[in-house]
Design a protein around this motif. Structure first.
Motif, PDB file in Angstrom:
ATOM      1  N   ASP A  91      -9.166   7.296  -3.092  1.00 10.30           N
ATOM      2  CA  ASP A  91      -9.734   7.094  -4.484  1.00 10.30           C
ATOM      3  C   ASP A  91      -8.348   7.009  -5.224  1.00 10.30           C
ATOM      4  O   ASP A  91      -8.157   6.229  -6.307  1.00 10.30           O
ATOM      5  CB  ASP A  91     -10.612   8.372  -4.973  1.00 10.30           C
ATOM      6  CG  ASP A  91     -11.730   8.267  -4.405  1.00 10.30           C
ATOM      7  OD1 ASP A  91     -12.368   7.148  -4.290  1.00 10.30           O
ATOM      8  OD2 ASP A  91     -12.699   9.542  -4.307  1.00 10.30           O
ATOM      9  N   TYR A  92      -7.179   7.700  -5.016  1.00 10.30           N
ATOM     10  CA  TYR A  92      -6.238   8.035  -5.646  1.00 10.30           C
ATOM     11  C   TYR A  92      -5.209   6.547  -5.841  1.00 10.30           C
ATOM     12  O   TYR A  92      -4.849   6.003  -6.564  1.00 10.30           O
ATOM     13  CB  TYR A  92      -5.385   8.865  -5.118  1.00 10.30           C
ATOM     14  CG  TYR A  92      -3.996   9.181  -5.917  1.00 10.30           C
ATOM     15  CD1 TYR A  92      -3.529   9.679  -7.199  1.00 10.30           C
ATOM     16  CD2 TYR A  92      -2.803   8.840  -5.351  1.00 10.30           C
ATOM     17  CE1 TYR A  92      -2.410   9.788  -8.017  1.00 10.30           C
ATOM     18  CE2 TYR A  92      -1.543   8.654  -5.972  1.00 10.30           C
ATOM     19  CZ  TYR A  92      -1.399   9.360  -7.338  1.00 10.30           C
ATOM     20  OH  TYR A  92      -0.307   9.399  -8.094  1.00 10.30           O
ATOM     21  N   TYR A  93      -5.120   6.128  -4.406  1.00 12.05           N
ATOM     22  CA  TYR A  93      -4.402   4.578  -4.275  1.00 12.05           C
ATOM     23  C   TYR A  93      -5.461   3.644  -4.453  1.00 12.05           C
ATOM     24  O   TYR A  93      -6.418   3.647  -3.731  1.00 12.05           O
ATOM     25  CB  TYR A  93      -3.900   4.575  -2.913  1.00 12.05           C
ATOM     26  CG  TYR A  93      -2.525   5.620  -2.657  1.00 12.05           C
ATOM     27  CD1 TYR A  93      -1.379   5.172  -3.190  1.00 12.05           C
ATOM     28  CD2 TYR A  93      -2.704   6.888  -2.490  1.00 12.05           C
ATOM     29  CE1 TYR A  93      -0.185   5.863  -2.990  1.00 12.05           C
ATOM     30  CE2 TYR A  93      -1.671   7.730  -2.419  1.00 12.05           C
ATOM     31  CZ  TYR A  93      -0.465   7.188  -2.531  1.00 12.05           C
ATOM     32  OH  TYR A  93       0.844   8.125  -2.685  1.00 12.05           O
ATOM     33  N   ALA A  94      -5.269   2.798  -5.357  1.00 15.84           N
ATOM     34  CA  ALA A  94      -6.219   1.611  -5.642  1.00 15.84           C
ATOM     35  C   ALA A  94      -6.314   0.895  -4.489  1.00 15.84           C
ATOM     36  O   ALA A  94      -7.317  -0.040  -4.410  1.00 15.84           O
ATOM     37  CB  ALA A  94      -5.684   0.872  -7.188  1.00 15.84           C
ATOM     38  N   ASP A  95      -5.178   0.457  -3.906  1.00 15.46           N
ATOM     39  CA  ASP A  95      -5.326  -0.181  -2.564  1.00 15.46           C
ATOM     40  C   ASP A  95      -4.976   0.709  -1.578  1.00 15.46           C
ATOM     41  O   ASP A  95      -3.545   0.757  -0.870  1.00 15.46           O
ATOM     42  CB  ASP A  95      -4.076  -1.228  -2.623  1.00 15.46           C
ATOM     43  CG  ASP A  95      -4.475  -2.537  -1.544  1.00 15.46           C
ATOM     44  OD1 ASP A  95      -4.830  -2.208  -0.332  1.00 15.46           O
ATOM     45  OD2 ASP A  95      -4.025  -3.674  -1.894  1.00 15.46           O
ATOM     46  N   TRP A  96      -5.806   1.562  -0.994  1.00 15.63           N
ATOM     47  CA  TRP A  96      -5.420   2.443   0.051  1.00 15.63           C
ATOM     48  C   TRP A  96      -5.097   1.878   1.374  1.00 15.63           C
ATOM     49  O   TRP A  96      -4.174   2.365   1.890  1.00 15.63           O
ATOM     50  CB  TRP A  96      -6.615   3.292   0.192  1.00 15.63           C
ATOM     51  CG  TRP A  96      -6.427   4.528   1.162  1.00 15.63           C
ATOM     52  CD1 TRP A  96      -5.622   5.643   1.153  1.00 15.63           C
ATOM     53  CD2 TRP A  96      -6.940   4.499   2.502  1.00 15.63           C
ATOM     54  NE1 TRP A  96      -5.772   6.359   2.078  1.00 15.63           N
ATOM     55  CE2 TRP A  96      -6.649   5.558   3.136  1.00 15.63           C
ATOM     56  CE3 TRP A  96      -8.035   3.893   3.274  1.00 15.63           C
ATOM     57  CZ2 TRP A  96      -7.014   6.176   4.328  1.00 15.63           C
ATOM     58  CZ3 TRP A  96      -8.503   4.193   4.542  1.00 15.63           C
ATOM     59  CH2 TRP A  96      -7.827   5.035   5.144  1.00 15.63           C
ATOM     60  N   PRO A  97      -5.798   0.835   1.795  1.00 15.18           N
ATOM     61  CA  PRO A  97      -5.285   0.210   3.011  1.00 15.18           C
ATOM     62  C   PRO A  97      -3.959  -0.235   2.886  1.00 15.18           C
ATOM     63  O   PRO A  97      -3.028  -0.204   3.962  1.00 15.18           O
ATOM     64  CB  PRO A  97      -6.130  -1.094   3.333  1.00 15.18           C
ATOM     65  CG  PRO A  97      -7.495  -0.539   2.618  1.00 15.18           C
ATOM     66  CD  PRO A  97      -6.988   0.300   1.255  1.00 15.18           C
ATOM     67  N   LEU A  98      -3.559  -0.828   1.740  1.00 18.05           N
ATOM     68  CA  LEU A  98      -2.079  -1.403   1.867  1.00 18.05           C
ATOM     69  C   LEU A  98      -0.957  -0.035   1.909  1.00 18.05           C
ATOM     70  O   LEU A  98       0.018   0.141   2.385  1.00 18.05           O
ATOM     71  CB  LEU A  98      -1.885  -1.955   0.651  1.00 18.05           C
ATOM     72  CG  LEU A  98      -0.385  -2.540   0.299  1.00 18.05           C
ATOM     73  CD1 LEU A  98       0.232  -3.435   1.152  1.00 18.05           C
ATOM     74  CD2 LEU A  98      -0.212  -3.284  -1.159  1.00 18.05           C
TER      75      LEU A  98
END
Length: 290
Positions: free
Chosen positions: A167-174
């Motif tokens: 949730d914290y990282y808008a683009d978690w996979p990246l």
């Protein structure tokens, strides 16, 4: 994993990423059993024999000249960071990064460096090659408040092992991909650094996502770029990060985070500062291993 395995997997992965068109080779439409270039095609582009290229790709790279390694880097269209990683893997003698001791991180930062951090008007953190958060200013502590919940604040551990990271990282996979690539780059620079090796082993044991990203064999050097952070108190902020090495503190870097002027993210950063002022943060970090 041995350095020979690292070399083999890295070169095979990079060769698989190059198409005939990218390499400037004709495509005769023949069926290929593996993606990318064949070994003989990579050898041709590098100007070496197939036998010699095969030996190098199997990990027997010690003794290869820098000119040969640079030719292979050009043939495989390696980026500057990937080329440097290949040269690191071929190095026989320990690097300066290998010789850094854990006291570099354990000592934190000098009071003068902390004063610099505290006088910056944007979020700023200090971290080491293992991605331990060693120091911060008030805004940096607020921006990464979830990371600092841990008694050993570490960006890689948070990204791969903390459920809140998605949730914290808008683009978690990246974020995952880049983090694994940064650790691989640092591991190549300092293959004898037991602390980095231990962290990689921990993440590989505990995170399926890390194992997937690590298998991509990507390398990345964190210098500048943009990231979106969905802060639980103020919402999503699009921030530009810039990383500066600290010549007086080998192994440590300062990262700053700034929004575009007049943007919604700039307004939210002001809100973050107001929220931070109400928190009982200690901006001076202690050793991640204390």
């Amino acid at each position: 994993m041995s350095k020979k395995d690292d070399i083999r997997k890295f070169l095979v992965a990079r060769r698989a990423n190059i198409t005939l068109a990218e390499a400037g080779l004709p495509d005769f439409g023949d069926e290929r059993r593996v993606p990318g270039l064949r070994r003989e095609e990579a050898a041709q582009l590098a100007g070496v024999s197939v036998d010699y290229y095969t030996r190098l790709e199997r990990g027997n790279i010690h003794g290869a000249s820098e000119s040969v390694l640079n030719a292979i880097a050009r043939a495989l269209h390696l980026t500057d960071v990937e080329r440097e990683h290949l040269l690191d893997l071929a190095r026989l003698t320990p690097s300066a990064a290998d010789r850094r001791t854990k006291t570099t991180a354990a000592a934190g930062v000098r009071p003068s460096v902390q004063r610099v951090l505290d006088n910056l008007a944007m979020p700023a953190v200090v971290y080491n090659a293992r991605q331990d958060l060693v120091a911060s200013n008030l805004l940096g502590r607020a921006l990464f408040s979830l990371h600092f919940d841990s008694d050993r604040p570490n960006m890689a551990r948070f990204i791969f092992l903390d459920s809140r990271a998605k949730d914290y990282y808008a683009d978690w996979p990246l974020a995952c991909s880049l983090t694994a690539a940064m650790l691989r780059y640092e591991a190549g620079r300092a293959p004898l650094n037991a602390e980095i090796t231990e962290l990689i082993g921990e993440l590989a044991t505990r995170s399926l996502q890390f194992r997937k990203d690590w298998a991509d064999q990507d390398v990345h050097e964190h210098r500048t770029g943009q990231k979106a952070y969905a802060h639980p108190e103020v919402g999503t902020m699009d921030l530009t990060y810039d990383v500066f090495e600290m010549p007086g503190e080998p192994g440590l870097s300062i990262a700053t985070f700034t929004p575009d002027e007049g943007s919604e993210s700039a307004d939210r950063l002001i809100l973050l500062a107001s929220w931070a002022a109400t928190q009982e943060f200690d901006s001076t970090m202690i050793s991640p291993d204390s």
